[in-house]
Design an enzyme around this catalytic site. Structure first.
Site, PDB file in Angstrom:
ATOM      1  N   SER A 109       0.813  -1.214   0.000  1.00 32.37           N
ATOM      2  CA  SER A 109       0.000   0.000   0.000  1.00 32.37           C
ATOM      3  C   SER A 109       0.851   1.271   0.000  1.00 32.37           C
ATOM      4  CB  SER A 109      -0.949  -0.044   1.200  1.00 32.37           C
ATOM      5  OG  SER A 109      -1.907   0.987   1.143  1.00 32.37           O
ATOM      6  N   ASP A 248      -1.020   1.246  -3.884  1.00 32.53           N
ATOM      7  CA  ASP A 248      -1.882   0.206  -4.466  1.00 32.53           C
ATOM      8  C   ASP A 248      -3.238   0.758  -4.884  1.00 32.53           C
ATOM      9  OD1 ASP A 248      -3.005   0.529  -1.924  1.00 32.53           O
ATOM     10  OD2 ASP A 248      -3.466  -1.602  -1.705  1.00 32.53           O
ATOM     11  N   ASP A 250      -5.850   2.030  -3.351  1.00 31.64           N
ATOM     12  CA  ASP A 250      -7.120   1.836  -2.662  1.00 31.64           C
ATOM     13  C   ASP A 250      -7.525   3.099  -1.894  1.00 31.64           C
ATOM     14  OD1 ASP A 250      -5.314   1.712  -0.564  1.00 31.64           O
ATOM     15  OD2 ASP A 250      -6.079  -0.170   0.271  1.00 31.64           O
TER      16      ASP A 250
END
Length: 452
Positions: A109, A248, A250
């Site tokens: 992430s 990532d 998100d």
């Protein structure tokens, strides 16, 4: 110590824990545990192998970790579709889209490049409950599936993975983005290809920064945790809005035309009001964590929207949304979940819908964000205390006194850290001076009463 954390298995790639051997064994155990169940057994009974989607972000360690995961799955009789470099929410979508049995995302992430992680998604692209993660961890020490001959799994390229994801994003939009100039900061991460393509195809003029991943520059001074470059670029090119992802993708944070940051709470406020107006907000309810700003609660109350609170972490937001069928939730950090279109936070999806609301209403992002007044928030980390005694009577009494003084104009939250011997004291108030005064006062009480 448990292997799984709040978002999969994470650590220094090739360090003490996150090795190729660990990745292979974890994949084998995943095949054992997620290869059970009615649907999986029916497929195996029909002579079909299970299928898994594997994707990664651009970190160099993702190559050997994804190879190890794919080897573990294929050696367990699972067919693997290698989706290459894609955002985490894209992997989750693809699992559902092709009705795969499960999937694995290799990413850390927003962490720096030396770190990496392994996230496992169940059928439908949903995150695993704690109990299933525990079963997988236990299965790592148990017998593995060891098919031979024609029964071993195949590894093949998921050639149209990104195209499927982008088409899905475009299909979710209530309005095109024509006439708007967007600066995208892709954090040199997983969205470096998909995000610019989606925004351009939707009609926006796009300027891109942070979209040259080399395996070691992910999140390095760019992305949702470093917004200065994005803000400067928006102002320099005269764009209407800036959208920032993390490694990532998100997460999504934004900046307006003047370079002012619009955080996750403000984004949720914008989307909640829009969705209610369009009849898309289930039960007129938004799900947020206890760390969301008081201003969000005030703004939603003024618009007839209920805010449900969960513990900190997007997994807890997701649990509440899934249990009750709610359509919007998220965190101040930019994890925003639109459950009509995604099973997890999706930064590209969120960004597209923010800009679509600008196009629909003909308003600037600053005008849309003004639906919510951000209350000053002061956070004090009180170190060297017994966090397990955070419910001490004297501490609770001090919190109660503070809340009584603040009334409806402020909020107090005490949280024990999950990883360190400290207690977080958070105070919100109508002005920064009042918030600081009460936060420091409570911090003194916590330090005195909970001293080790």
């Amino acid at each position: 110590m448990a292997l799984f954390g709040t978002d999969g298995v994470r650590g220094l790639a090739n360090g003490e824990t996150l090795t190729a051997g660990l990745a292979l064994t974890l994949a084998q155990a995943t095949a054992v545990v997620l290869g059970q169940g009615r649907i999986a057994e029916a497929r195996k009974a029909a002579g079909k192998r299970l299928t898994a989607v594997v994707a990664r972000d651009p970190r160099i360690s993702g190559h050997f970790l994804s190879a190890a995961v794919e080897a573990g799955l294929a050696s367990s009789g699972v067919d693997v579709l290698d989706a290459g470099t894609l955002p985490t929410p894209a992997a989750a979508f693809l699992i559902s889209d092709i009705d795969a049995d499960f999937g694995v995302m290799i990413s850390a992430s927003h962490n720096p490049a030396p770190d990496n992680g392994i996230k496992i998604f169940a059928r439908g692209g949903v995150k695993l409950p704690d109990v299933v993660e525990q079963r997988i961890e236990e299965a790592m020490a148990g017998p593995k599936l060891e098919p031979t001959g024609a029964e071993v799994g195949r590894v093949s390229r998921f050639s149209d993975a990104e195209d499927r994801y982008v088409l899905h994003l475009l299909g979710s939009l209530p309005h095109r983005l024509d006439g708007l100039h967007v600066v995208l900061d892709c954090a040199n991460g997983a969205a470096s290809g998909a995000s610019p393509e989606a925004f351009r195809t939707a009609g926006a003029k796009v300027t891109v920064i942070g979209a040259d991943p080399d395996g070691i520059n992910i999140n390095d001074g760019v992305g949702s945790t470093h917004l200065d470059k994005l803000a400067a670029e928006v102002v320099r090119v005269g764009a209407d809005v800036g959208i920032a992802h993390d490694g990532d993708a998100d997460r999504c944070l934004a900046v307006d035309a003047d370079g002012n940051v619009v955080d996750g709470d403000q984004i949720m406020a914008i989307l909640a009001v829009s969705m209610k107006q369009r009849g898309k907000l289930k039960d007129d309810t938004l799900v947020a964590t206890v760390m969301s700003n008081l201003g969000l609660h005030v703004a939603m109350r003024e618009h007839g929207i209920t805010v449900r609170q969960t513990a900190v972490g997007d997994r807890y937001v997701l649990e509440d949304m899934n249990a009750n069928g709610f359509s919007l939730g998220g965190e101040q950090s930019g994890h925003v979940i639109m459950s009509d279109f995604a099973t997890t936070g999706d930064g590209v999806l969120t960004g597209l819908h923010i800009v679509a609301e600008m196009a629909r209403t003909k308003k600037t992002l600053a005008e849309l964000a003004s639906v919510m007044t951000v209350y000053p928030q002061v956070l004090v980390n009180v170190k060297g205390v017994d966090k397990n005694r955070v419910d001490d009577e004297s501490v609770i009494a001090a919190v109660r006194d503070c809340e009584e003084v603040l009334g409806d104009t402020g909020r107090v939250l005490l949280r024990a850290s999950g990883t360190e011997p400290l207690v977080r004291v958070m105070v919100e108030a109508a002005d920064a001076e009042t918030a600081r005064l009460h936060a420091d006062k409570l911090a003194v009480v916590v330090k005195e009463r909970l001293a080790l």
